[in-house]
Design an enzyme around this catalytic site. Structure first.
Site, PDB file in Angstrom:
ATOM      1  CB  SER A 312      -0.917   0.006   1.234  1.00 45.96           C
ATOM      2  OG  SER A 312      -1.628   1.225   1.312  1.00 45.96           O
ATOM      3  CG  ASP A 313       1.403   5.529  -2.330  1.00 50.79           C
ATOM      4  OD1 ASP A 313       2.614   5.479  -2.107  1.00 50.79           O
ATOM      5  OD2 ASP A 313       0.829   6.537  -2.785  1.00 50.79           O
ATOM      6  CE  LYS A 314       4.114   8.580   4.082  1.00 53.42           C
ATOM      7  NZ  LYS A 314       3.288   9.838   4.157  1.00 53.42           N
ATOM      8  CB  VAL A 482       5.304   0.545  -1.168  1.00 47.84           C
ATOM      9  CG1 VAL A 482       6.363   0.869  -2.202  1.00 47.84           C
ATOM     10  CG2 VAL A 482       5.279  -0.942  -0.890  1.00 47.84           C
ATOM     11  CB  THR A 558      -2.743   0.752  -3.225  1.00 45.97           C
ATOM     12  OG1 THR A 558      -1.757   1.222  -2.293  1.00 45.97           O
ATOM     13  CG2 THR A 558      -3.503  -0.402  -2.617  1.00 45.97           C
TER      14      THR A 558
END
Length: 838
Positions: A312-314, A482, A558
């Protein structure tokens, strides 16, 4: 880092004159256009691709045979199903956006370039290394380059690197193609164009990324299994009949045999399988759309059901993507509001800078700021690293305030060594917690700067993120962060959300010179073990996904930016989050229209229900193919009697397969863990059920001959009714891993469709259709139904035993198969235990 002078010397260009047209033309020939070249396939070729492969061949072979013998009814039915599936698949593919096109559209169209000592507009695709280019507010940087002259630039490169704030650049700094200028004006010398740019490398990764769908692999595996089975049994039938002719071959006899084999293949070969799966996934996509997840690739629904790792993107996914002011640290008797007010006064709120707006949101009384009128303002730049403002109020009083990097503000103020160290330690402590820090100050009457305090800033987690991640863990999905941000920020957010704090720099996992496609085994294992990754670049994200896939994981990813596109396309399920760029949406298989991870969790649950529907159909279809083929061929070989007429086989195929489309609406439960296509398990379960169904049919055939003493035409009618009824009762058995009479119950549309076909079959057998389908007495029809219902309970018991043995075998791999059977095959054991994934 090379100086601008060194870069200019390497590019052999005079910054005052630029390139000559001759130089530019020669370099264009050498380096190629500043564009992303796209290889496209014709629409006709893509459409024809849906008619090539093991499963289409299985359907096309009977179609060819039907044409050869002039059976145009069968030919029309088969061709209709082939075309239907091809059109549906082609339409779905065509509606998905093209990732490379989106990347191309993100590039600048024209650029202001210096050539032959004159500035002019040059098409961006014609730029070459060595060109001198001017960029200003609102421009898209057209190529990678090094900044030369001008004060500074503020550029937004979040779509490239994932950094959540704009970045300040000065002379000598590198800028990337695709970034957007937010403030300032400077010249640059182009150092890379086209696919050699940072942006272009991302596009090349997108072009090379992609995996084969697990559903495609499963369909090919099932297709190969059924091809071998049907051809082998058809060969047995043909050899037996040819041997029975004893060399007396007649044209009518051979064509009659060919026709019978044809219709048997039509009934046995699952030519409706692609259509059933496509309709099931299409309806599933509609359900996911209601849950704010738009499907752009149908196969991704099945992949979503099986993901066990979600990268997952932050920013914007786990966090709010909104800078928020933390707990202010006031200094020397100042209050928190004093610190904030000084920061607000040293801002131009009309510019809507995110940092300024976050600080202003912390001011409790806005009138304290509106009472002052701005006279002079010095904006932030990379050199001074602060803003400064002079303001007056209605009484004529004047005030000067400043805000900026803490080290710069501290250097302006006269603080004791102890106070200075205390402030520096506070900034360091904030950084370790992943927070950015600014400081504010104001001048006193003597003109000295007074340090007021520190302003912490952060992008806080979304309120639902922690609960959603916990729910994902319960579903067997590990969430890894990520991000392009620093380790400290990533570790803080990850820890707050319960994701773990083992965050690694991407550059440590992918040392320079390491191919992301061929990582050492220990590196791949390390990637699987960590909780997240920081300072990530596009090739790193792609490499993370590739390494996890090589380790056997089904990976979801994502993202929202251009930098995410390669990883989104490579992932088994690429998920473009709400507000994503066109490039990210084009590369993704799933596009979210609502923010946060909770939408993904809802999508996973729905996808697992859809997977269960597809699994139910696959088990049913294989079992029925085994049942029909083995029964017919064995009956012909053993009794020298065709148990079904050719017309009955066609009617059986229609009554069995067409209503099965409604399985797409069936009620199904979501598995508690990720699901996969366990092919040996599927073949074992369906084959055993199919063999028991053969026993069921053979026993009825025996009874019809020896008990009821029916003639052959009426035996054929009885066997036709038995296979129609038994087939759909088999579906009720395969649609659940538990007893068929327990929830979830069949959807009403599926139930009505099956009941409707049974009514048609009963009326057909009860009233007959001339010599084609001789009528059966109603008492025999009732007896056949009682017989089938009794076998339904027996088959359900067999199914439960199979699952118990297989589950026990998996749990006790050290035991022998027969020991496992003795342990788990007790009739007094619980048949109602909750079943895991199939």
């Amino acid at each position: 880092m090379k100086t601008p002078q060194q870069v200019l010397a390497e590019q052999s260009v005079d910054p005052a004159k630029g390139l000559t047209p001759e130089d530019a033309s020669a370099r264009l020939q050498k380096y190629g256009p500043n564009a992303i070249e796209e290889k496209s396939q014709s629409a006709l070729k893509r459409f024809l691709g849906y008619f090539w492969g093991p499963l289409p061949w299985m359907v096309e072979a009977p179609a060819v045979m039907a044409a050869l013998i002039g059976d145009w009814v069968d030919f029309s039915i088969i061709v209709f199903m082939l075309v239907f599936n091809g059109v549906l698949g082609f339409w779905e593919e065509s509606t998905a956006s093209n990732a490379l096109s989106a990347l191309k559209n993100s590039l600048a169209l024209t650029a202001k370039a210096l050539r032959k000592a004159a500035w002019g507009d040059v098409p961006a695709r014609d730029l070459v290394p060595g060109d001198i280019v001017r960029v200003r507010l609102g421009d898209v940087i057209p190529a990678d380059g090094v900044l030369l002259e001008g004060d500074y630039l503020d550029i937004d490169q979040s779509a490239l690197t994932g950094e959540s704030l704009s970045v300040s650049k000065k002379g000598g700094d590198v800028v990337y193609s695709g970034s957007i200028v937010k403030k300032g004006e400077m010249t640059l010398v182009v150092t890379a164009t086209g696919t050699n740019t940072f942006f272009g490398r991302t596009a090349k990764l997108v072009a090379s990324a992609g995996t084969k769908s697990h559903l495609q692999e499963a369909v090919v595996g099932i297709g190969n299994f059924l091809i071998i089975l049907t051809l082998a049994l058809a060969a047995v039938l043909i050899v037996d009949q040819l041997a029975g002719m004893r060399g007396h071959f007649s044209k009518n006899g051979l064509f009659g045999l060919a026709e019978y084999v044809l219709v048997l293949l039509v009934a046995a070969v699952p030519f409706t399988t692609p259509a059933v799966l496509s309709v099931t996934m299409a309806l599933g996509a509609k359900m996911l759309a209601i849950k704010k997840a738009i499907v752009s690739r149908l196969e991704s629904i099945e992949e979503l059901a099986g993901i066990d790792i979600l990268c997952s993107d932050k920013t914007g996914t786990l966090t709010q993507n909104k800078l928020t002011l933390g707990d202010v640290l006031p200094w020397n008797g100042a209050t928190a509001q004093d610190v904030i007010l000084a920061g607000v006064l040293a801002s131009k709120l009309e510019d809507k800078d995110p940092i300024d707006l976050a600080i202003a949101a912390g001011l409790k009384d806005q009138s304290t700021a509106s009472a002052w009128t701005l006279k002079t303002f010095v904006p932030f730049d990379p050199v001074s690293k602060r803003t400064e403002a002079m303001l007056t109020d209605a009484a004529g009083r004047t005030i000067q305030t400043t805000k900026g990097m803490p080290a710069v503000i501290l250097s302006l103020c006269d603080l004791s060594d102890a106070d200075r160290k205390k402030a520096e330690d506070s900034v360091t402590a904030l950084a370790t917690r992943g927070m950015r820090a600014l400081a504010s100050a104001r001048k006193d009457e003597g003109g000295k700067w007074i340090f007021l305090g520190i302003l912490p800033l952060m992008d806080p987690p979304r309120t639902d993120s922690k609960q959603t991640i916990a729910e994902a863990r319960e579903l067997g999905v590990q969430v890894k962060m990520v991000t392009g941000d620093d380790v400290a920020i990533a570790r803080t957010i990850s820890g707050e959300l319960g994701m773990g704090e083992n965050i690694q720099l991407a550059s440590d996992l992918f040392p320079e010179g390491t191919s992301v496609d061929k990582l050492p085994a220990n590196a791949a294992a390390h990637i699987a073990a960590v909780d997240g990754f920081a300072r990530v670049f596009p090739e790193h994200k792609y490499g993370v996904v590739k390494a996890l896939q090589d380790a056997g994981h089904i990976v979801g990813m994502t993202g929202d930016g251009v930098n995410d596109a390669p990883a989104l396309k490579q992932a088994d399920v690429g998920i473009a989050v709400s507000g994503a760029t066109d490039a990210a949406r084009a590369a993704a298989a799933l596009v979210l229209t609502a923010p946060g991870l909770s939408v993904i969790i809802d999508g996973i649950k729905e996808a697992r229900r859809i997977f269960e529907r597809m699994m139910s159909y696959m088990l049913y279809r294989i079992a029925m193919t085994v049942a029909i083929m083995f029964f017919v061929v064995t009956a012909v070989v053993c009794y020298d009697f065709f148990p079904l007429s050719a017309v009955m086989i066609i009617a059986l195929a229609l009554l069995d397969d067409l209503p099965i489309m409604t399985i797409a609406y069936d009620n199904a439960s979501a598995a508690p863990q990720p699901v996969k296509w366990h092919m040996p398990r599927i073949f074992m379960i369906s084959s055993i059920l199919g063999i028991f169904a053969v026993v069921e049919s053979f026993l009825l055939l025996f009874l019809s001959q020896d008990i009821y003493h029916l003639d052959k035409p009426h035996i054929q009618t009885m066997m036709f009714l038995q296979l129609v009824a038994g087939g759909h009762l088999m579906l009720f058995v395969t649609r659940a891993t538990g007893p068929f009479w327990k929830p979830p119950f069949p959807d009403m549309r599926l139930f009505v469709a099956i009941v409707g076909t049974q009514v048609v079959a009963v009326l057909l057998c009860g009233f007959g259709a001339g010599t084609v389908v001789p009528a059966l007495p109603w008492n025999i029809i009732g007896w056949v139904w009682v017989y089938n219902i009794a076998w339904m309970f027996l088959l359900d018991f067999v199914k439960l035993m199979i699952y118990r043995v297989l589950d026990g075998w998996n749990l006790h791999e050290g035991r022998s198969f027969f020991t496992t059977i003795r342990t788990h095959l007790s009739p007094f054991g619980s048949l109602y235990a909750k079943k895991g994934p199939r």
